[in-house]
Write a protein that holds these residues in place. Structure first.
Motif, PDB file in Angstrom:
ATOM      1  N   ALA A 245       0.836  -1.206   0.000  1.00 14.07           N
ATOM      2  CA  ALA A 245       0.000   0.000   0.000  1.00 14.07           C
ATOM      3  C   ALA A 245       0.866   1.249   0.000  1.00 14.07           C
ATOM      4  CB  ALA A 245      -0.934  -0.013   1.203  1.00 14.07           C
ATOM      5  N   VAL A 265      -8.548   3.475  -0.099  1.00 13.30           N
ATOM      6  CA  VAL A 265      -7.570   2.382   0.000  1.00 13.30           C
ATOM      7  C   VAL A 265      -7.698   1.673   1.346  1.00 13.30           C
ATOM      8  CG1 VAL A 265      -5.131   1.738  -0.109  1.00 13.30           C
ATOM      9  CG2 VAL A 265      -5.975   3.669  -1.479  1.00 13.30           C
ATOM     10  N   GLY A 267      -5.747  -1.670   3.403  1.00 10.12           N
ATOM     11  CA  GLY A 267      -4.626  -2.606   3.340  1.00 10.12           C
ATOM     12  C   GLY A 267      -4.809  -3.787   4.277  1.00 10.12           C
TER      13      GLY A 267
END
Length: 324
Positions: A245, A265, A267
């Motif tokens: 990431a 996002v 992770g």
């Protein structure tokens, strides 16, 4: 000599040295005083001959030195292993076994030097450790892809953790969700990809936006560049490790894509990379230290012939931060 000084039998000294509760407290005190006066230390070699145990276990890391000493995963798993063994009589040694040295490592493990082995970060192309486990107690970190049926291992719920991460992106209204998956010769990489796919399948969404890395920042950056080069829209991204990431972040920034405004996002791992990113990474927490401790606990039980579960799975949790 200890027995003579304490005025007891050698059997009584043996019971005191081995912490037997059956010795009269006054006699036990006399033995301990004699031990202190004589600076007596039990002879490990003699004990090993008598018990056929070395009281030593080895941690095998089939990775390069540079990867082991830069990836925080390894430090955390070693912390867990060492913490558990500190409360036992077992000592810990470590072997970095590259692709060129598996035979050397196998000879060492089977040469009577250790009572058991812990194997972390193994790959499907190497069946060395599955063969060792037929002659020596072995516990794996993660499901071994070779010899799984008879192996003892400890792992986290990789697939359900990845599905939960992807479900979060879906709950944020993201519909063009890509993934940077881990290596497909390791169970963690396989299972985290499967979790992402499962969540998208439930939502009836496209699961073709996939690129692969090796859990390192550089591989995450390269995979992100490949995803963007496809030209397909991306508004959500699940990355199979916090390190990858970190690499993806740098590429998104270079393309003037805002996190989470343009691309949300999430992770996996929740290591030191996750909190250091800007914005801080929303991530699946991987209880690595606890995983190491459970591996050591399982191995000691195997060595000592105590009943133990063949498979242990640890749950994950989602840590909400600013990236999604």
């Amino acid at each position: 000599m200890v027995a003579a000084l304490a005025g007891v039998s050698r059997a009584t000294v043996s019971r005191v040295v081995n912490d037997s509760p059956s010795v009269d407290p006054q006699r036990a005190r006399a033995v301990r005083d004699a031990i202190a006066e004589l600076n007596y230390v039990p002879n490990r070699a003699a004990r090993s001959l008598a018990s056929r145990r070395t009281q030593a276990v080895t941690l095998v890391l089939p990775e390069s030195t540079s990867k082991v000493f830069t990836d925080p995963f390894f430090a955390s798993v070693i912390e867990g292993i060492a913490g558990y063994l500190a409360e036992t009589e077992y000592t810990l040694t470590m072997i970095l076994s590259s692709e060129s040295t598996p035979d050397k490592t196998r000879r060492y493990l089977l040469g009577g030097n250790v009572d058991g082995a812990l194997v972390v970060s193994h790959h499907s192309g190497d069946d060395s450790w599955a063969r060792v486990s037929g002659s020596l107690p072995v516990v794996f970190a993660g499901r071994p892809l070779v010899g799984e049926a008879g192996s003892h291992y400890v792992e986290v719920e990789n697939e359900s953790g990845a599905a939960t991460a992807t479900d979060l992106l879906l709950s944020r209204g993201r519909r063009n969700i890509a993934t940077i998956a881990g290596p497909q010769d390791m169970s963690a990489g396989i299972d985290r990809l499967a979790g992402w796919r499962r969540a998208l399948a439930r939502a009836g969404l496209d699961s073709s936006r996939v690129e692969f890395g090796d859990f390192s920042p550089a591989s995450g950056a390269a995979a992100m560049r490949r995803l963007l080069a496809r030209g397909a829209p991306i508004d959500g991204l699940f990355v199979a490790s916090a390190q990858m990431a970190a690499g993806a972040y740098s590429v998104l920034e270079s393309h003037s894509l805002r996190i989470p405004g343009d691309v949300a996002v999430v992770g996996f791992d929740d290591d030191e990379f996750a909190a250091a990113l800007t914005p801080a990474l929303t991530t699946v927490h991987h209880p690595v230290t606890r995983l190491g401790a459970r591996m050591a606990e399982t191995l000691v039980a195997l060595i000592e012939g105590r009943p133990v579960e063949r498979v242990t799975r640890l749950g994950t949790s989602l840590i909400l931060r600013g990236s999604a």
